[in-house]
Design a protein around this motif. Structure first.
Motif, PDB file in Angstrom:
ATOM      1  N   GLY A 129       8.212 -16.470  -3.733  1.00  0.00           N
ATOM      2  CA  GLY A 129       8.932 -15.926  -2.603  1.00  0.00           C
ATOM      3  C   GLY A 129       9.739 -14.684  -2.937  1.00  0.00           C
ATOM      4  N   ALA A 130       9.647 -14.185  -4.167  1.00  0.00           N
ATOM      5  CA  ALA A 130      10.417 -13.003  -4.532  1.00  0.00           C
ATOM      6  C   ALA A 130       9.886 -11.789  -3.802  1.00  0.00           C
ATOM      7  N   PRO A 131      10.739 -10.772  -3.558  1.00  0.00           N
ATOM      8  CA  PRO A 131      10.268  -9.570  -2.889  1.00  0.00           C
ATOM      9  C   PRO A 131       9.100  -8.960  -3.643  1.00  0.00           C
ATOM     10  N   GLU A 179       1.899   7.002   0.204  1.00  0.00           N
ATOM     11  CA  GLU A 179       0.885   5.987  -0.047  1.00  0.00           C
ATOM     12  C   GLU A 179       0.599   5.136   1.183  1.00  0.00           C
ATOM     13  N   LYS A 180       1.592   4.944   2.042  1.00  0.00           N
ATOM     14  CA  LYS A 180       1.372   4.201   3.280  1.00  0.00           C
ATOM     15  C   LYS A 180       0.392   4.932   4.179  1.00  0.00           C
ATOM     16  N   VAL A 181       0.413   6.253   4.148  1.00  0.00           N
ATOM     17  CA  VAL A 181      -0.539   7.041   4.931  1.00  0.00           C
ATOM     18  C   VAL A 181      -1.952   6.839   4.387  1.00  0.00           C
ATOM     19  N   ARG A 182      -2.087   6.775   3.063  1.00  0.00           N
ATOM     20  CA  ARG A 182      -3.398   6.630   2.441  1.00  0.00           C
ATOM     21  C   ARG A 182      -3.949   5.221   2.586  1.00  0.00           C
ATOM     22  N   ASP A 183      -3.083   4.211   2.456  1.00  0.00           N
ATOM     23  CA  ASP A 183      -3.543   2.827   2.488  1.00  0.00           C
ATOM     24  C   ASP A 183      -2.410   1.947   2.994  1.00  0.00           C
ATOM     25  N   ARG A 184      -2.452   1.590   4.257  1.00  0.00           N
ATOM     26  CA  ARG A 184      -1.369   0.818   4.861  1.00  0.00           C
ATOM     27  C   ARG A 184      -1.337  -0.626   4.365  1.00  0.00           C
ATOM     28  N   ALA A 185      -2.445  -1.106   3.796  1.00  0.00           N
ATOM     29  CA  ALA A 185      -2.477  -2.477   3.288  1.00  0.00           C
ATOM     30  C   ALA A 185      -1.845  -2.607   1.917  1.00  0.00           C
ATOM     31  N   ARG A 186      -1.647  -1.492   1.236  1.00  0.00           N
ATOM     32  CA  ARG A 186      -1.080  -1.553  -0.114  1.00  0.00           C
ATOM     33  C   ARG A 186       0.428  -1.754  -0.034  1.00  0.00           C
ATOM     34  N   ARG A 187       0.944  -2.684  -0.833  1.00  0.00           N
ATOM     35  CA  ARG A 187       2.365  -2.983  -0.838  1.00  0.00           C
ATOM     36  C   ARG A 187       3.045  -2.260  -1.992  1.00  0.00           C
ATOM     37  N   SER A 188       4.238  -1.783  -1.745  1.00  0.00           N
ATOM     38  CA  SER A 188       4.989  -1.050  -2.757  1.00  0.00           C
ATOM     39  C   SER A 188       6.058  -1.935  -3.376  1.00  0.00           C
ATOM     40  N   GLY A 196      10.292  -0.409   4.030  1.00  0.00           N
ATOM     41  CA  GLY A 196       9.680  -1.712   3.791  1.00  0.00           C
ATOM     42  C   GLY A 196       9.297  -1.973   2.354  1.00  0.00           C
ATOM     43  N   ALA A 197       9.795  -1.159   1.429  1.00  0.00           N
ATOM     44  CA  ALA A 197       9.452  -1.339   0.025  1.00  0.00           C
ATOM     45  C   ALA A 197      10.281  -2.456  -0.590  1.00  0.00           C
ATOM     46  N   ALA A 198       9.621  -3.342  -1.328  1.00  0.00           N
ATOM     47  CA  ALA A 198      10.337  -4.351  -2.104  1.00  0.00           C
ATOM     48  C   ALA A 198      10.819  -3.709  -3.404  1.00  0.00           C
ATOM     49  N   ALA A 199      11.780  -4.342  -4.048  1.00  0.00           N
ATOM     50  CA  ALA A 199      12.340  -3.744  -5.263  1.00  0.00           C
ATOM     51  C   ALA A 199      12.814  -4.811  -6.230  1.00  0.00           C
ATOM     52  N   VAL A 200      12.915  -4.402  -7.476  1.00  0.00           N
ATOM     53  CA  VAL A 200      13.544  -5.184  -8.530  1.00  0.00           C
ATOM     54  C   VAL A 200      14.394  -4.208  -9.335  1.00  0.00           C
ATOM     55  N   VAL A 201      15.632  -4.575  -9.640  1.00  0.00           N
ATOM     56  CA  VAL A 201      16.504  -3.730 -10.455  1.00  0.00           C
ATOM     57  C   VAL A 201      16.615  -4.346 -11.845  1.00  0.00           C
ATOM     58  N   ILE A 202      16.223  -3.575 -12.850  1.00  0.00           N
ATOM     59  CA  ILE A 202      16.394  -3.988 -14.233  1.00  0.00           C
ATOM     60  C   ILE A 202      17.752  -3.458 -14.692  1.00  0.00           C
ATOM     61  N   ASP A 203      18.697  -4.376 -14.870  1.00  0.00           N
ATOM     62  CA  ASP A 203      20.074  -4.018 -15.193  1.00  0.00           C
ATOM     63  C   ASP A 203      20.158  -3.608 -16.663  1.00  0.00           C
TER      64      ASP A 203
END
Length: 252
Positions: free
Chosen positions: A8-10, A164-173, A204-211
């Motif tokens: 369930g993580a982003p 990248e959303k313009v090129r491929d809307r199915a790809r998740r960032s 709508g981009a998911a993220a992870v921060v490496i502290d």
């Protein structure tokens, strides 16, 4: 399990309807399928027949193939390249992780990009690619030192997501930010970081921060950035390519 990253993580990829996945069912709706589902079509025709003999096809018998496959991810590393030794350690870990991820990019449909920020602006060091060769060449040389324009790094990531959303809307960032959360240069640098984070989240981009904070007295700025991005903040005992790769794969 890395804290903050798991089910369930982003950024976690899911099953996606597309043109190239495995056929899972027929549908009479042409807008929901891709290509003819032969068995479904013949079954519909047979169900309509009242006598013996070969089924005769009618337009309403035609069924289309519903296909399902894995979404492709675009993993965007955003790396603080200010400072010297610490920046080189971060870049070394990112380069190793990027190459590791790309080795199976063909099967997973993934791409990787790398953005560095230092001095006054951010640089797209590695544009989105699935090529190990291109990544190895572009990540072999990089500059470090100077101030820390964190907001510019986030805005550069946002620009890549939009393109990248313009090129491929199915790809998740999935944006992976390696930073201690400090921002210097220009007026109100932390306020600009908050604004840039909001613009990235709006795409709508998911993220992870490496502290990457290492000071004895912790300021918690990386955790603050994570909250602004709606993302987990992950602290690694050692910032190595294999540890970073593990975080990304679990998040993706």
């Amino acid at each position: 399990m890395v804290p903050g990253v798991g089910e369930g993580a982003p950024g976690r990829r899911s099953r996606a309807r597309n043109r190239t996945g495995t056929v899972i069912s027929p549908t009479p709706r042409p807008d929901e399928g891709h290509g003819l589902h032969l068995f479904g079509t013949l079954l519909a025709a047979a169900g309509r027949q009242t006598g013996s003999g070969r089924p005769r096809l009618a337009p309403e018998d035609v069924h289309y193939a519903v296909r399902e496959g894995r979404e492709g991810n675009l993993v965007i590393f955003v790396v603080d390249a200010s400072g010297s030794m610490a920046a080189r350690d971060r870049m070394s870990a990112v380069a190793g992780a990027a190459l590791s991820l790309l080795r199976d990019a063909y099967q997973r449909r993934d791409k990787v990009a790398v953005i560095t920020f230092r001095g006054r602006d951010a640089q797209l060091l590695l544009p989105p690619t699935s090529s190990v060769h291109i990544a190895g060449r572009r990540l072999a040389r990089f500059d470090t030192g100077g101030k820390t324009p964190l907001a510019e790094g986030l805005l550069a990531a946002r620009d890549v997501v939009v393109r990248e959303k313009v090129r491929d809307r199915a790809r998740r960032s999935l944006v992976v930010v390696l930073t201690d959360g400090r921002a210097t240069g220009g007026p109100d640098p932390l306020g600009r970081v908050a604004e840039a984070a909001a613009r990235l989240v709006a795409e709508g981009a998911a993220a992870v921060v490496i502290d990457c904070e290492t000071s004895f007295v912790r300021l918690g700025l990386a955790e603050q950035l994570a909250r602004q991005l709606g993302a987990p903040a992950v602290r690694l005992a050692q910032l190595r390519a294999d540890n970073l790769t593990d975080v990304v794969r679990r998040a993706a």
